[in-house]
Design a protein around this motif. Sequence first.
Motif, short mmCIF file in Angstrom:
data_model
loop_
_atom_site.label_atom_id
_atom_site.label_comp_id
_atom_site.label_asym_id
_atom_site.label_seq_id
_atom_site.Cartn_x
_atom_site.Cartn_y
_atom_site.Cartn_z
N GLU A 49 0.84 -1.19 0.10
CA GLU A 49 -0.32 0.33 0.26
C GLU A 49 0.68 1.42 -0.24
N GLU A 50 2.12 1.03 0.90
CA GLU A 50 2.87 2.60 0.61
C GLU A 50 3.88 2.11 -0.87
N LEU A 51 3.99 1.73 -1.59
CA LEU A 51 4.57 1.54 -2.64
C LEU A 51 3.28 2.03 -3.30
N LEU A 52 2.59 1.67 -3.39
CA LEU A 52 0.93 1.86 -4.41
C LEU A 52 0.72 3.54 -4.06
N SER A 53 0.92 3.92 -3.01
CA SER A 53 0.96 5.82 -3.00
C SER A 53 1.44 6.31 -2.58
N TRP A 54 2.84 6.01 -3.43
CA TRP A 54 4.17 6.31 -3.63
C TRP A 54 3.61 6.79 -5.11
N ALA A 55 3.39 5.93 -5.60
CA ALA A 55 3.56 5.95 -7.32
C ALA A 55 2.58 6.69 -7.50
N THR A 56 1.94 6.87 -7.30
CA THR A 56 0.51 7.89 -7.14
C THR A 56 1.00 8.99 -7.07
N LYS A 57 2.12 10.08 -6.38
CA LYS A 57 2.46 11.21 -6.18
C LYS A 57 4.24 11.51 -7.95
N TYR A 58 4.13 9.98 -8.54
CA TYR A 58 5.08 10.41 -9.64
C TYR A 58 4.17 11.57 -10.31
N PHE A 80 10.34 13.22 -3.32
CA PHE A 80 9.35 11.64 -3.16
C PHE A 80 10.72 10.83 -3.47
N ASN A 81 11.60 10.97 -4.23
CA ASN A 81 13.33 10.56 -4.91
C ASN A 81 13.64 9.85 -2.73
N GLN A 82 13.66 11.09 -1.69
CA GLN A 82 13.52 10.52 -0.21
C GLN A 82 12.89 9.06 -0.11
N ILE A 83 11.93 9.26 -0.25
CA ILE A 83 10.69 8.61 0.26
C ILE A 83 11.08 6.74 -0.46
N GLY A 84 11.01 7.34 -1.87
CA GLY A 84 11.60 6.18 -2.98
C GLY A 84 12.91 4.92 -2.25
N VAL A 85 13.35 6.10 -1.86
CA VAL A 85 14.91 5.18 -0.70
C VAL A 85 14.17 4.83 0.53
N SER A 86 13.82 5.13 0.78
CA SER A 86 12.77 4.31 2.07
C SER A 86 12.70 3.27 2.25
N LEU A 87 11.50 3.47 1.03
CA LEU A 87 10.54 2.31 0.81
C LEU A 87 11.54 1.12 -0.02
N GLY A 90 12.87 -0.49 3.17
CA GLY A 90 12.17 -1.60 3.56
C GLY A 90 11.79 -2.88 2.46
N VAL A 91 11.66 -3.09 1.29
CA VAL A 91 11.15 -4.10 0.67
C VAL A 91 13.05 -4.98 0.91
N LYS A 92 13.78 -4.28 0.80
CA LYS A 92 15.70 -5.10 0.40
C LYS A 92 14.73 -6.22 1.89
N GLN A 93 14.47 -5.21 3.62
CA GLN A 93 14.29 -5.92 4.49
C GLN A 93 13.56 -7.70 4.76
N GLU A 94 12.29 -6.45 3.64
CA GLU A 94 11.44 -8.00 3.60
C GLU A 94 11.77 -8.65 2.70
N TYR A 99 15.65 -11.67 -3.94
CA TYR A 99 15.92 -11.15 -4.61
C TYR A 99 17.12 -9.57 -4.71
N HIS A 100 17.50 -9.01 -5.78
CA HIS A 100 18.46 -8.34 -5.68
C HIS A 100 17.21 -6.98 -5.96
N ILE A 101 16.94 -6.60 -5.42
CA ILE A 101 16.65 -4.52 -5.51
C ILE A 101 17.70 -3.54 -5.28
N LYS A 102 17.39 -2.27 -6.62
CA LYS A 102 18.05 -1.13 -6.46
C LYS A 102 16.66 -0.35 -7.01
N PHE A 103 16.68 0.82 -6.07
CA PHE A 103 16.57 1.56 -6.59
C PHE A 103 16.70 3.32 -7.88
N ILE A 104 15.60 3.50 -8.51
CA ILE A 104 16.30 4.34 -9.76
C ILE A 104 15.08 5.38 -9.30
#
Length: 120
Positions: A49-58, A80-87, A90-94, A99-104
């Motif tokens: 839900e947090e990722l979907l909410s963030w994505a709608t703000k793009y 927006f990018n700072q929130i993306g780093v934080s999210l 969270g994905v990496k923690q879970e 998975y190999h995960i990176k933020f763009i």
Amino acid sequence: MNCLNCCCDSGETNELKIEGDVGADPIWCSRCGCNLDLEEVPISERLTEELLSWATKYGEWIDWNKDILLPNGMELEDEFNQIGVSLTKGVKQEIGGRYHIKFIPSTSAKSYANRKSGFR
């Protein structure tokens, strides 16, 4: 290792990138660029839900009707990018062990700012 369905030749990936875009779920295959269905990513409902909410703000830093950067556009994109780093953390923690995960980060505000300056 668990893999997600994508458009790669193998049909699956464990290499993910988190990136905002207009009208798209924010998780993509890092190899083929296929947009993945966030509901299929094995993360918590809260994080989904947090990722979907963030994505709608793009793109909230752009006046889409006038096709111009808003006066505070650079700051909005940075936030927006700072929130993306934080999210992404969270994905990496879970699921980072599977998975190999990176933020763009988004760079569209810079592109709009360069257009205003006469650079294209």
